[in-house]
Design a protein around this motif. Sequence first.
Motif, PDB file in Angstrom:
ATOM      1  N   GLU A  61       0.839  -1.024   0.001  1.00 45.60           N
ATOM      2  CA  GLU A  61      -0.062  -0.183   0.185  1.00 45.60           C
ATOM      3  C   GLU A  61       0.758   1.319   0.152  1.00 45.60           C
ATOM      4  O   GLU A  61       1.874   1.393   0.705  1.00 45.60           O
ATOM      5  CB  GLU A  61      -0.946   0.001   1.320  1.00 45.60           C
ATOM      6  CG  GLU A  61      -1.993  -1.009   1.434  1.00 45.60           C
ATOM      7  CD  GLU A  61      -2.790  -0.876   2.629  1.00 45.60           C
ATOM      8  OE1 GLU A  61      -2.586   0.072   3.310  1.00 45.60           O
ATOM      9  OE2 GLU A  61      -3.803  -1.496   2.579  1.00 45.60           O
ATOM     10  N   GLY A  62       0.487   2.085  -0.766  1.00 44.14           N
ATOM     11  CA  GLY A  62       1.161   3.830  -0.586  1.00 44.14           C
ATOM     12  C   GLY A  62       2.546   3.470  -1.050  1.00 44.14           C
ATOM     13  O   GLY A  62       3.482   3.981  -0.491  1.00 44.14           O
ATOM     14  N   ASP A  83       1.702  -2.158  -6.520  1.00 50.82           N
ATOM     15  CA  ASP A  83       1.079  -0.975  -5.936  1.00 50.82           C
ATOM     16  C   ASP A  83      -0.517  -1.513  -5.621  1.00 50.82           C
ATOM     17  O   ASP A  83      -1.340  -1.635  -6.416  1.00 50.82           O
ATOM     18  CB  ASP A  83       1.077   0.093  -6.668  1.00 50.82           C
ATOM     19  CG  ASP A  83       0.457   1.439  -5.771  1.00 50.82           C
ATOM     20  OD1 ASP A  83       1.044   1.679  -4.650  1.00 50.82           O
ATOM     21  OD2 ASP A  83      -0.436   2.066  -6.303  1.00 50.82           O
ATOM     22  N   VAL A  84      -0.872  -1.272  -4.285  1.00 51.69           N
ATOM     23  CA  VAL A  84      -2.245  -1.493  -3.769  1.00 51.69           C
ATOM     24  C   VAL A  84      -2.917  -0.436  -3.375  1.00 51.69           C
ATOM     25  O   VAL A  84      -2.393   0.189  -2.513  1.00 51.69           O
ATOM     26  CB  VAL A  84      -2.325  -2.836  -2.658  1.00 51.69           C
ATOM     27  CG1 VAL A  84      -3.695  -3.436  -2.189  1.00 51.69           C
ATOM     28  CG2 VAL A  84      -1.493  -4.104  -3.322  1.00 51.69           C
ATOM     29  N   ASP A  85      -4.192  -0.102  -3.652  1.00 53.43           N
ATOM     30  CA  ASP A  85      -4.908   0.746  -3.417  1.00 53.43           C
ATOM     31  C   ASP A  85      -5.279   0.654  -2.007  1.00 53.43           C
ATOM     32  O   ASP A  85      -5.417  -0.499  -1.495  1.00 53.43           O
ATOM     33  CB  ASP A  85      -6.136   1.108  -4.028  1.00 53.43           C
ATOM     34  CG  ASP A  85      -5.906   1.651  -5.567  1.00 53.43           C
ATOM     35  OD1 ASP A  85      -4.647   2.173  -5.623  1.00 53.43           O
ATOM     36  OD2 ASP A  85      -6.718   1.265  -6.500  1.00 53.43           O
ATOM     37  N   ARG A  86      -5.336   1.858  -0.776  1.00 54.25           N
ATOM     38  CA  ARG A  86      -5.712   1.765   0.331  1.00 54.25           C
ATOM     39  C   ARG A  86      -7.022   1.375   0.578  1.00 54.25           C
ATOM     40  O   ARG A  86      -7.971   1.740  -0.299  1.00 54.25           O
ATOM     41  CB  ARG A  86      -5.433   2.856   1.395  1.00 54.25           C
ATOM     42  CG  ARG A  86      -4.213   3.066   1.423  1.00 54.25           C
ATOM     43  CD  ARG A  86      -3.815   4.323   2.238  1.00 54.25           C
ATOM     44  NE  ARG A  86      -2.184   4.288   2.521  1.00 54.25           N
ATOM     45  CZ  ARG A  86      -1.592   3.652   3.477  1.00 54.25           C
ATOM     46  NH1 ARG A  86      -2.125   2.859   4.389  1.00 54.25           N
ATOM     47  NH2 ARG A  86      -0.155   3.905   3.564  1.00 54.25           N
ATOM     48  N   ASP A  88     -11.147   1.415   1.219  1.00 55.56           N
ATOM     49  CA  ASP A  88     -11.885   2.673   1.172  1.00 55.56           C
ATOM     50  C   ASP A  88     -12.085   3.027   2.594  1.00 55.56           C
ATOM     51  O   ASP A  88     -12.557   2.260   3.750  1.00 55.56           O
ATOM     52  CB  ASP A  88     -13.444   2.092   0.685  1.00 55.56           C
ATOM     53  CG  ASP A  88     -14.363   3.368   0.852  1.00 55.56           C
ATOM     54  OD1 ASP A  88     -14.092   4.224  -0.164  1.00 55.56           O
ATOM     55  OD2 ASP A  88     -15.323   3.272   1.387  1.00 55.56           O
ATOM     56  N   ASP A 102      -5.676  -5.814   6.712  1.00 53.59           N
ATOM     57  CA  ASP A 102      -5.196  -4.937   5.528  1.00 53.59           C
ATOM     58  C   ASP A 102      -3.989  -5.516   4.915  1.00 53.59           C
ATOM     59  O   ASP A 102      -4.006  -5.361   3.815  1.00 53.59           O
ATOM     60  CB  ASP A 102      -4.995  -3.475   6.043  1.00 53.59           C
ATOM     61  CG  ASP A 102      -6.271  -2.604   6.321  1.00 53.59           C
ATOM     62  OD1 ASP A 102      -7.178  -3.110   6.160  1.00 53.59           O
ATOM     63  OD2 ASP A 102      -6.298  -1.617   7.200  1.00 53.59           O
ATOM     64  N   ALA A 115      -5.350  -6.300  -7.866  1.00 50.04           N
ATOM     65  CA  ALA A 115      -4.383  -4.943  -7.756  1.00 50.04           C
ATOM     66  C   ALA A 115      -3.351  -5.531  -8.781  1.00 50.04           C
ATOM     67  O   ALA A 115      -2.679  -6.615  -8.925  1.00 50.04           O
ATOM     68  CB  ALA A 115      -3.672  -5.212  -6.237  1.00 50.04           C
ATOM     69  N   GLY A 117      -1.527  -2.398 -10.219  1.00 51.92           N
ATOM     70  CA  GLY A 117      -0.742  -1.217 -10.049  1.00 51.92           C
ATOM     71  C   GLY A 117       0.742  -1.178 -10.240  1.00 51.92           C
ATOM     72  O   GLY A 117       1.114  -2.114  -9.399  1.00 51.92           O
TER      73      GLY A 117
END
Length: 247
Positions: A61-62, A83-86, A88, A102, A115, A117
């Motif tokens: 994440e991030g 890259d993993v989105d946080r 919601d 998480d 994911a 990204g």
Amino acid sequence: MTDQIAVVGGVDTHTDFHQAAVIDSIGRHLATAPFPTTPDGYCRLLEWMRMHGDVLAVGVEGTGAFGSELARFLRASEVAVVDVDRPDRKARRANGKSDPVDAYAAATAVLSGRAQGRPKTRDGIVEAIRSLRVVRRSAVKSRTQTINQIRTLIVSAPAEVRERLRSLPTYQLIAQLARSRPGADLADPTCAVRTALRRLARRYQHLTQEIADADAELDPLVAQAAPGLMDLIGVGAETAAQLGASP
């Protein structure tokens, strides 16, 4: 371990520690553990993941923020990084925040293909441009606030000050205020407002010089990173950085 299995890692990133998790190739949760955000912590995190099997990829994440240095370390160690989105924020509030959950979710997102990204590189010339633009943007914002404060003070200033300054264009206003001599009796409202205006004007000049210095530093970097954009008429370093040289 006797049988080397394939595993996927996931990392929930924070300022001082990262929560890591490992799942196997069918999504079973194997282990989770926290690691400090230090070079030694990154080494221990990767060693810990490799203890559980052959690491196919790690979802972080991030990668453009808290996870940037970890992502750099993993890539340098020839580990595939996604890259993993946080999650919601609304869902986090509803279900409660859990770092291990998480971290497992990040690994599961990679395994399932949700994911995909590409991690933000945060290195090379683009990272150099990004860092310098942070300074430039804040200087531009502060300069805008400063001229707004000057205009506001002029509107409410005593008439003898207001009428002399209100119609001046910005460049004349700043020059005149910066070299003014407001006096020493700060208990007098007229003297006080003149003193405040001079200080703000000199702040404006300082910020203008800071922006010019940032531009001088950025120009050659942006020309190197995005030469085609810089060749276009009317496109300067800041515009080119926004369009093609910034992450």
